[in-house]
Write an enzyme that holds these catalytic residues in place. Structure first.
Site, short mmCIF file in Angstrom:
data_model
loop_
_atom_site.label_atom_id
_atom_site.label_comp_id
_atom_site.label_asym_id
_atom_site.label_seq_id
_atom_site.Cartn_x
_atom_site.Cartn_y
_atom_site.Cartn_z
N SER A 56 0.80 -1.23 0.00
CA SER A 56 0.00 0.00 0.00
C SER A 56 0.82 1.27 0.00
CB SER A 56 -0.97 0.00 1.19
OG SER A 56 -2.09 -0.81 0.89
N LYS A 59 0.20 3.72 -2.75
CA LYS A 59 -0.81 4.78 -2.71
C LYS A 59 -0.20 6.17 -2.56
CE LYS A 59 -4.64 1.90 -1.07
NZ LYS A 59 -4.03 0.60 -0.76
N SER A 109 -6.00 3.78 3.76
CA SER A 109 -5.44 2.91 2.73
C SER A 109 -6.54 2.20 1.93
CB SER A 109 -4.49 1.87 3.34
OG SER A 109 -3.75 1.20 2.35
#
Length: 205
Positions: A56, A59, A109
């Site tokens: 993640s 991101k 997230s």
């Protein structure tokens, strides 16, 4: 202790001299790169240029592409649900501003926020991912390549510890994004206030 620190280098992180200390904490991570941002001095590293799944942390790049291409007050209508992985639970028909999607993306997230940005990008999802890779090239992240906006593990989706340091450094130069990632909790309501989502930062730091 009287000896000067010994600089070490790696192929990509070589611009950051590494200072060795005599005592280390017990570090179990397989890859890391520690950088003092004020001095740009490398402090500690282990396999900093090895290709790894960024998960993640992807991101961060998703947010940078989004904030460069969408006004914060733009309202986006959700067209479908995205139940794969961590998601906020956004439902078809919900209308959410770009700023609130960024909170969902960076605080919680949320994979659905990432995919909504990609879908609404001019040219669609493939163009959004191409923009992610172009920005990686602009930042000289030579050990980074993206194939999705969420960070789900896929072939040819990779980064490195040193590249992720550079990516994070660039993200923190954006006041809006720096403010968002420092948020502990937020209530994200739809534009018509018909629905609300409570998000809590999953970063324990």
């Amino acid at each position: 202790k009287n000896q000067p620190p010994l600089p070490m280098y790696s192929p990509v992180a070589s611009q950051f001299p590494l200072l060795l200390t005599e005592k280390y904490p017990n570090i179990t991570a397989r890859n890391y790169f520690v950088l003092d941002l004020n001095s740009q001095q490398g402090l500690l590293q282990k396999s900093p240029d090895q290709h790894i799944y960024p998960a993640s942390t992807t991101k961060m790049m998703t947010a940078l592409v989004a904030i460069d291409n969408f006004p914060l007050n733009q309202v986006i209508t959700v067209t479908r649900s995205y139940p794969e992985g961590q998601d906020l639970g956004l439902q078809p028909g919900e209308q959410v501003t770009v700023e609130k999607l960024l909170y969902a993306l960076l605080v919680y997230s949320a994979n659905d926020a990432a995919e909504i940005f990609a879908e609404n990008f001019p040219g669609g999802r493939d163009s959004f991912i191409a923009a992610m890779n172009q920005k990686a090239a602009d930042f000289r992240l030579v050990n980074t390549h993206f194939v999705n906006p969420t960070g789900l593990d896929e072939v040819n989706h990779y980064s490195s510890a040193a590249d992720l340091v550079r990516l994070a450094n660039n993200l923190m130069k954006h006041p809006e994004l720096a403010r968002i990632v420092s948020t502990e909790n937020a209530v994200l309501s739809s534009s018509d206030y018909s629905t609300a989502h409570i998000v809590t930062n999953i970063n324990q730091l």
